[in-house]
Design a protein around this motif. Structure first.
Motif: not given
Length: 358
Positions: A117-129, A153-161, A185-190
């Motif tokens: 949801a809110a947070g772009g790539d970081e939200a997608a990574l969290f969805a993967g977690d 996503t290319g970083l190993g997360g999911f926009k939706e699963i 958390r501190v994002p891997e992309t930050e």
């Protein structure tokens, strides 16, 4: 309560008789219906019978105290009475819970939908977690999980699963996961080391059987297309991916996880049926809640239910005020402590302060 328990035991005996009747045995529908009902009340009956045995032993022990006993024997009987009273009280509390109205969906498989949801790539990574957390929890429970549709996503997360968990009682354990999950958390992309807050939403839907939701084939538009991967590149050149649109409700489901168009359609149909079943249930629940003056939150999907704080290694469930300082362990799928606490809270809410039913 004892009258209700006796009625349950009488019903159990009646079902036993019916299940020995050749006419019932030769009727698949009735056989399945009666077998399931018997299975559903078996634990209640066994616990009630155990309670009756303990209660009789307690009466017998207390009657001995009216007899002329020497000091040593009297102390032994008193000790036995205390022990039996403790057992009887524990069984009584267990029976109160067993008599609570059962959610008809509790034993069903579930379809879980997780979206960043809110947070772009970081939200997608969290969805993967979250997906990995639930998958490992399912594995620990002896359940099987199967991906139905994913948008990685290319970083190993999911926009939706979207995935299915097959296992008896899966819905009873996971139904409280509905809602918005927040991560800090501190994002891997930050690169600046700043703590970000992102969210992912989780929807847990009970699998609906065909007899529960009848879908008219004429109401469903079927589109096929070539499946694609991250970045939009084509994965194959055959139109194996399937998109189903339920015209009356506007519900759209797509699936491209399998190479077979038939298998993708079967998976998509399961999700479509579950979403429409859930929609019907939500509408019924909303109507029920609107008639209650003091309707309480039930984990609505727009409601923030839990926070995962990485710097403090903390997980907080806001609905019950539970905080656990072992986020690293929880993300490996060991969420039993949270699940059990939510189940107990639900049971408490359905019983009055005096332990009776509301």
């Amino acid at each position: 309560m004892l009258n209700r328990l006796q009625a349950v035991e009488d019903r159990y005996e009646q079902l036993n008789t019916w299940l020995s009747d050749p006419d019932i045995v030769n009727d698949p529908k009735k056989l399945r219906e009666y077998s399931k009902e018997q299975s559903d009340i078996q634990l209640t009956v066994e616990t009630y019978r155990q309670y009756k045995t303990i209660a009789q032993q307690l009466l017998d022990a207390k009657s001995m105290l009216d007899e002329k006993l020497d000091t040593e024997m009297r102390e032994m009987v008193k000790e036995e009475v205390n022990d039996l009273e403790t057992q009887a009280e524990l069984l009584k509390e267990e029976l109160k819970i067993l008599l609570l109205p059962k959610d008809p969906n509790d034993d069903k498989n579930v379809i879980v939908e997780i979206r960043g949801a809110a947070g772009g790539d970081e939200a997608a990574l969290f969805a993967g977690d979250l997906y990995r957390m639930y998958s490992r929890y399912a594995e620990a429970q002896g359940w099987k999980s199967e991906v139905i549709e994913s948008n990685p996503t290319g970083l190993g997360g999911f926009k939706e699963i979207i995935f299915m968990i097959n296992g008896k009682g899966a819905y009873s354990k996971l139904k409280f996961e509905n809602g918005a999950h927040r991560v800090q958390r501190v994002p891997e992309t930050e690169s600046g080391g700043r703590i970000h807050t992102s969210t992912a939403t989780v929807a847990v839907l009970p699998e609906a059987e065909e007899v529960e939701i009848e879908l008219n084939e004429n109401d469903i538009r079927v589109d096929t297309f070539c499946s694609s991967g991250p970045g939009g590149q084509s994965v194959n050149t055959t139109k194996s991916a399937v998109r189903l649109t339920h015209i009356p409700t506007g519900t759209v489901v797509s699936c491209q996880d399998e190479k077979s168009q038939i298998k993708n359609k079967e998976k998509a149909m399961k999700v479509l049926r579950a979403r429409i079943y859930d929609k019907v249930q939500q509408e019924a629940q909303n109507e029920y809640d609107s008639n209650r003056k003091n309707a309480v939150g039930t984990g609505d999907r727009s409601e923030r239910i839990r926070t995962y704080n990485f710097p403090q290694n903390r997980v907080t469930d806001h609905r019950i005020g539970l905080t656990i300082q072992k986020l690293d362990t929880i993300l490996t799928g060991k969420i039993d402590e949270i699940v059990d606490a939510l189940v107990l809270d639900d049971q408490a809410k359905r019983m009055g302060s005096d332990g009776e039913y509301v």
